[in-house]
Write a protein that holds these residues in place. Sequence first.
Motif, PDB file in Angstrom:
ATOM      1  N   UNK A 144       5.595  -1.140   2.850  1.00  0.00           N
ATOM      2  CA  UNK A 144       5.048  -0.552   1.633  1.00  0.00           C
ATOM      3  C   UNK A 144       3.528  -0.618   1.659  1.00  0.00           C
ATOM      4  N   UNK A 145       2.990  -1.763   2.052  1.00  0.00           N
ATOM      5  CA  UNK A 145       1.532  -1.894   2.116  1.00  0.00           C
ATOM      6  C   UNK A 145       0.932  -0.911   3.124  1.00  0.00           C
ATOM      7  N   UNK A 146       1.606  -0.744   4.244  1.00  0.00           N
ATOM      8  CA  UNK A 146       1.112   0.197   5.244  1.00  0.00           C
ATOM      9  C   UNK A 146       1.144   1.635   4.715  1.00  0.00           C
ATOM     10  N   UNK A 147       2.215   1.987   3.994  1.00  0.00           N
ATOM     11  CA  UNK A 147       2.319   3.321   3.413  1.00  0.00           C
ATOM     12  C   UNK A 147       1.207   3.563   2.410  1.00  0.00           C
ATOM     13  N   UNK A 148       0.922   2.585   1.550  1.00  0.00           N
ATOM     14  CA  UNK A 148      -0.134   2.735   0.555  1.00  0.00           C
ATOM     15  C   UNK A 148      -1.500   2.875   1.222  1.00  0.00           C
ATOM     16  N   UNK A 149      -1.718   2.093   2.251  1.00  0.00           N
ATOM     17  CA  UNK A 149      -3.008   2.167   2.963  1.00  0.00           C
ATOM     18  C   UNK A 149      -3.202   3.548   3.582  1.00  0.00           C
TER      19      UNK A 149
END
Length: 263
Positions: A144-149
């Motif tokens: 999720x963090x990678x997608x948001x970044x």
Amino acid sequence: MEVSARQLNRATLARQLLIRREPTSVVEAVRRVVALQAQAPASPYIALWLHDRRFVATGLSIGDADALVPHLVAFAAEPRTKAEVEQMLTERLGASPGPGLWRALRLIAPLVHAATGGPWTFGSRPSYVAAPSVAASDEHDRCVRQLLWRYLEGFGPATVQDITQFTMLRRPEIAPALAAMADDLVTFEAPGGAVLYDVPDGPLPDADTPRGVASRRGRHRGTCLRAVLGRRVGRSGQRGQRPRPVARRSGPEGVRALRPVVG
């Protein structure tokens, strides 16, 4: 620091490589723009929801179809054509299931297109292969963090509502991810007072930056970019300000496109 609606517009154009021509490779360009073309962001998800009626038309229940998926994935350990898959289904079910079942299974089974060589065109006969194993559940937060970044790299600065609409993630999933990324992100204030999240050093041109090549190439970038620009301008702009359609064109599929901009 408050960011104006015009700055948000120019930031999106800059990150989508539409402010000026930039010498870069195809791979790097695709990485930077993050997402390319979709007639509507929700279409693939709606299609998954609507496929249920296709199973009913084949005479199989949803449970029957779900039970076929593991066998289909095992069969597709190596690339398989549509004809091979339908033959396997016929042998397993004892009768030809008709084309509807394969079309429906293709929507829910973890399959990907297999490279068959030559140009990728609508006239080719595609092959399918089982997708790599899904990441373990304990990797969900990291994903999720990678997608948001990646989203912020291509479309930031963005509010939580922007992120929710683009990623289809729920706010309870987004909020802890943004909190965990707090030390790595920067924040701004939108014209309406909402918090805008962004990656450090993300392009944020001045409000009076010319649109440049956007007026010539933007209409070919599809509904995805137009939706981002229109949504951003319409919601984050000054009170009473509305998107202004400056181009009305018919694309290759006969779909009329409006490209809203500010300034």
